[in-house]
Design a protein around this motif. Structure first.
Motif, PDB file in Angstrom:
ATOM      1  N   PHE A   1       0.824  -1.211   0.125  1.00  0.00           N
ATOM      2  CA  PHE A   1       0.011   0.090  -0.007  1.00  0.00           C
ATOM      3  C   PHE A   1       0.849   1.214   0.058  1.00  0.00           C
ATOM      4  CE2 PHE A   1      -4.234  -2.036   1.317  1.00  0.00           C
ATOM      5  CZ  PHE A   1      -4.717  -1.679   0.323  1.00  0.00           C
ATOM      6  N   GLY A   2       2.213   1.152  -0.078  1.00  0.00           N
ATOM      7  CA  GLY A   2       2.889   2.299  -0.213  1.00  0.00           C
ATOM      8  C   GLY A   2       4.372   2.060   0.652  1.00  0.00           C
ATOM      9  N   PHE A   3       4.755   3.146   1.142  1.00  0.00           N
ATOM     10  CA  PHE A   3       6.023   3.328   1.813  1.00  0.00           C
ATOM     11  C   PHE A   3       6.056   3.551   3.125  1.00  0.00           C
ATOM     12  CE2 PHE A   3       5.377   4.518  -2.711  1.00  0.00           C
ATOM     13  CZ  PHE A   3       6.577   3.645  -3.414  1.00  0.00           C
ATOM     14  N   ARG A   4       7.111   3.047   3.903  1.00  0.00           N
ATOM     15  CA  ARG A   4       7.120   3.672   5.229  1.00  0.00           C
ATOM     16  C   ARG A   4       8.461   3.770   5.548  1.00  0.00           C
ATOM     17  NH1 ARG A   4       4.346  -1.493   7.670  1.00  0.00           N
ATOM     18  NH2 ARG A   4       5.790  -3.088   7.458  1.00  0.00           N
ATOM     19  N   VAL A   5       8.847   4.692   6.342  1.00  0.00           N
ATOM     20  CA  VAL A   5      10.191   5.097   6.759  1.00  0.00           C
ATOM     21  C   VAL A   5      10.444   4.332   8.081  1.00  0.00           C
ATOM     22  CG1 VAL A   5      11.906   7.091   7.578  1.00  0.00           C
ATOM     23  CG2 VAL A   5       9.833   7.462   5.866  1.00  0.00           C
TER      24      VAL A   5
END
Lengths: 140, 673
Positions: free
Chosen positions: B55-59
């Motif tokens: 669902f996307g990107f996370r740091v």
């Protein structure tokens, strides 16, 4: 009230349109041949599907021992690869609509059944994405 | 004390201690620790360790030079904020499948670049963040079903564009109110033009609309596309972004129809293929006019002759929007029902009750009064004097209005399906197309529909559409991955008929979906209407009006028709500009079978890249401002009809403007903040 010429014409056009579209699935093998560019006429085309068709199409490839064959691998739904354990050969990741298809050359010296598989982890179906190369002995 | 209790007392603290103990990510995941790789960055370089997933990107970690590593507290941070001049290195790895990593403006956004393969760590940069603003991180690789929702945000401060847009929102509202104040007694947006009265073009258009074949050909073309959508959904590529059923419906149609509403009213209903099979069967004719029905011709129940089913249908589809817009099989099943239901309903009653009361796309009708186009009588007096009224009863050349209206006296576009039967049946050629200012008839319609019996069905359709316009922006382009996960029932895979089993959710997944459903339904059915009611009550108090709050609430809600429509158009702009290549490629390869039907004439598939990637925000924002402007003006016009007092209308409009501005600020925050 009787139907006029335009009504009959419209009816025929509708039946042809609806019938034509609904019958499309029957013609897919023919359309496949026509619309997929035959860029590798000398190669065995293998299409990879992670989610359907049992992983690869064709699932079984027959070759003869000591014969060099080319396999053109197309990823059809998700990024994936075609890897032959016995030869330590791997196409690397092929991304549909992004990277070009990959072509590998293989040559088996010993008759037998060899497995090819997808080595790119792309979900729960990827372990089931397996195909077989049947190597038949002797020369033609 | 029982041994089991003692055991429990011993185990419990241990479990609690272990579960609450802070774990350094680097201790278990070497990729987060650059020292393990002996990598050296400059002291000023920021290193962002980013995980890419469905669902996307996370740091996961931020490092400054070689010294400081900060582990962000929030697990789902897909938003990265930098200062202008920062030098940034992105170290990216995927935690599930193959993905891609592109940043609008800063990293190339064409397909084939920056493919992230599981097991590898990829490094991009150092990138000098020298242009302030908000930029999307996007995965261009068709990695799995949920790729359309895979976004992250990068904000480079000072994000002056965002702050300016906020100021412009407030300025738009103030300027609109000032404009109204300076011309207090003027009726705004009242002009209109008889489109068919224009020399040459008008005559040609009239001839085209009166020809029965024009509607038929449009419907036939769309019927073929519709059936292709069903077949592609059933047997085509299970990856949504490569299947005609998903790309053409949920990118091309979804975006185009929002513009069609504004510029053409219910023009989509003119060519919609969904009810045509039912209608042709019921009429026993396709293009000719018949006098006999193949239908039970029963009376449509009065309690169903409203928009409730449509409104709930649209909300219901929205609750499954992540599935429907990514899984071809879900769209195919939906469309099969959308063709079967009207057939059954036409066998019950041959008129367009499916379109009036059942179709989930009936929101088109709700917004049709905000359109610049309407079907109206050329001269109302002619219709009054004309006794036979073929527009309603039918003639040998045209059916009586299939939507059960009296077109000669109609001033409400909500239920006018623009089928043009009245053009064909009127012996006086008194029907025409009028080009007008958006929302021209809304004040009268709002008054009419709140005088004797309040049309709460339409009122709630307005609330659902308006609140979902904001929600869709958040879900499609936002970075709230947890919400998307809930909406998706935590499923990962695309599916067609052969692989539909992979969509089976677990009990936990269903529980997550319920959280999402309650949130979305709660906001659109209860929370937003409650806020709107509170503002309506305050408007009544400020205007010192005797009119009931319920009536003011219902009447003012019609101002959401133009406002909401413009918000949806803003959403459609972003949807199309980012995904334009997918539907075009689907016309070349409808089933996603690696075809290229125009390869023989030298036309290759389109390479994905967003259009106007640096300008998308600036292209979206004007629609928000225009919506705000029309919302305020329409509220004032409704107020004048309602209170019969310009000053009271102005005061109440000022109160409602506060709510409209807050909504616009939220949208601006989502797209630019």
């Amino acid at each position: 009230m009787r139907r006029g010429l335009w009504e009959w014409l419209a009816l025929i056009i509708v039946l042809l349109t609806v019938g034509g579209v609904l019958l499309t699935p029957l013609f897919i093998p023919f359309l496949d041949q026509y619309f997929i560019k035959a860029e590798h006429p000398d190669a065995i085309v293998v299409k990879g599907y992670v989610g359907q068709h049992g992983g690869y199409e064709p699932k079984i490839i027959k070759v003869r021992a000591n014969e060099t064959v080319r396999i053109a691998f197309y990823a059809m739904d998700l990024p994936q690869s075609l890897s032959i354990d016995a030869l330590n050969l791997d196409t690397g990741v092929v991304v549909p609509e992004v990277t070009e298809e990959k072509v590998i050359e293989v040559k088996f010296t010993t008759p037998g059944i060899y497995v090819f598989r997808n080595t790119v982890p792309n979900g729960p179906m990827s372990p089931f994405q397996i195909g077989y190369i049947v190597v038949e002995g002797g020369q033609k | 004390m029982k041994p089991s209790v003692i055991l429990l007392l011993l185990i419990l603290p241990t479990i609690l201690l272990v579960s609450s103990a802070p774990t350094l990510a680097s201790s278990i995941e070497p990729w987060l620790n650059p020292r393990a790789y002996n990598i050296s960055y400059g002291d000023d370089v920021l290193v962002y360790y980013v995980e890419d997933f469905q669902f996307g990107f996370r740091v996961r970690a931020i490092q400054k030079g070689n010294v400081e590593i900060i582990y962000p507290q929030t697990e789902f941070s897909a938003r990265m904020v930098f200062q202008k001049g920062d030098s940034v290195v992105f170290r990216v790895k995927t935690i599930d499948v193959v993905h891609g990593f592109n940043i609008f403006h800063y990293l190339p956004t064409s397909e084939g670049t920056n493919v992230i393969v599981p097991g590898e760590v990829y490094e991009f940069g150092p990138i000098l963040m020298n242009v302030p603003g908000k930029f999307k991180i996007r995965d261009p690789v068709p990695c799995d079903a949920l790729n359309p929702f895979e976004y992250g945000d990068i904000v480079v401060e000072p994000n002056n564009i965002y702050y300016n847009l906020l100021l412009m929102t407030i300025a738009t509202a103030i300027a609109t109110l000032l404009y109204i104040t300076l011309a207090l007694n003027r009726t705004f947006i009242s002009r209109e033009l008889d489109l068919l009265g224009i020399p040459l073009i008008g005559g040609f258009l009239r001839g085209l609309l009166k020809w029965r074949g024009s509607t038929f050909l449009l419907q036939l073309l769309n019927l073929a596309v519709f059936l292709l959508i069903i077949i592609a959904g059933l047997i085509g590529n299970p990856t949504g972004g490569m299947n005609f059923s998903i790309t053409v419906v949920w990118v091309l149609w979804f975006a185009a129809v929002e513009f069609m509403i504004f510029f053409g009213g219910r023009v989509w209903c003119t060519m919609c293929p969904m009810p045509v099979l039912g209608e042709w069967i019921a009429r026993r004719r396709i293009v000719e006019v018949s006098r006999k029905w193949f239908s039970l011709n029963r009376k449509w129940p009065e309690r169903l002759d409203n928009m409730w089913i449509s409104a709930m249908g649209f909300l219901g589809i929205s609750l499954f929007i992540v599935w429907i817009t990514t899984r071809p099989i879900a769209t195919a099943i939906l469309f099969v029902f959308m063709i079967l239901i009207p057939i059954f309903l036409h066998l019950y009653n041959p008129k367009r009750y499916f379109c009036r009361s059942v179709c989930p796309a009936n929101y088109i009708g709700y917004h049709a009064n905000a359109s610049i186009l309407a079907v109206r009588a050329k001269d109302r007096e002619t219709c009054v004097r004309h006794r036979t009224k073929e527009c309603a009863s039918g003639s040998p050349t045209g059916y009586g209005c299939p939507w059960e209206l009296y077109p000669g006296g109609n001033n409400d576009s909500t239920y006018c399906g623009q089928c043009f039967e009245c053009f064909r049946s009127c012996p006086l050629d008194n029907m025409t197309l009028k080009l007008r200012m958006p929302g021209r008839d809304i004040p009268k319609v709002a008054l009419q529909k709140t005088t004797r019996k309040i049309r709460y069905d339409e009122v709630w359709m307005g609330f659902i559409r308006f609140s979902l316009a904001i929600f869709y922006e958040l879900i499609f382009f936002g970075t709230y991955n947890k919400l998307k996960d809930w909406a998706d029932m935590n499923r990962t895979w695309g599916a067609n008929w052969a692989s539909v089993g992979v969509l089976t959710p677990t009990v936990g997944d269903l529980a997550d979906w319920f959280k999402w459903a309650i949130l979305v339904s709660g906001i659109s059915l209860i929370l937003f209407p409650a806020i709107f009611y509170t503002f309506s009550w305050a408007a009544k108090k400020v205007a010192k009006s005797e009119i009931s709050t319920n009536r003011i609430f219902a009447a003012f809600s019609y101002s959401l028709a133009p406002y909401g429509q413009l918000l949806w158009m803003s959403f459609a702009v972003a949807l199309f500009l980012v995904n334009w290549a997918r539907p075009l490629n689907s016309f070349l390869d409808p089933f996603g079978f690696n075809w290229d039907v125009l390869a023989n004439v030298g036309l290759d598939k389109f390479q994905w890249h967003p259009l106007f990637e640096d300008q998308i925000i600036m292209l979206e924002a004007p629609f928000v401002f225009a919506g705000l402007f029309l919302g305020i003006i329409t509220t004032y016009n409704i107020g004048r009809e309602l209170f019969r007092d310009a000053k009271k209308a102005l005061k109440s409009t000022a109160v409602m403007t506060i709510l409209y501005v807050l909504c616009a600020l939220i949208v601006i925050w989502i797209i630019a903040g």
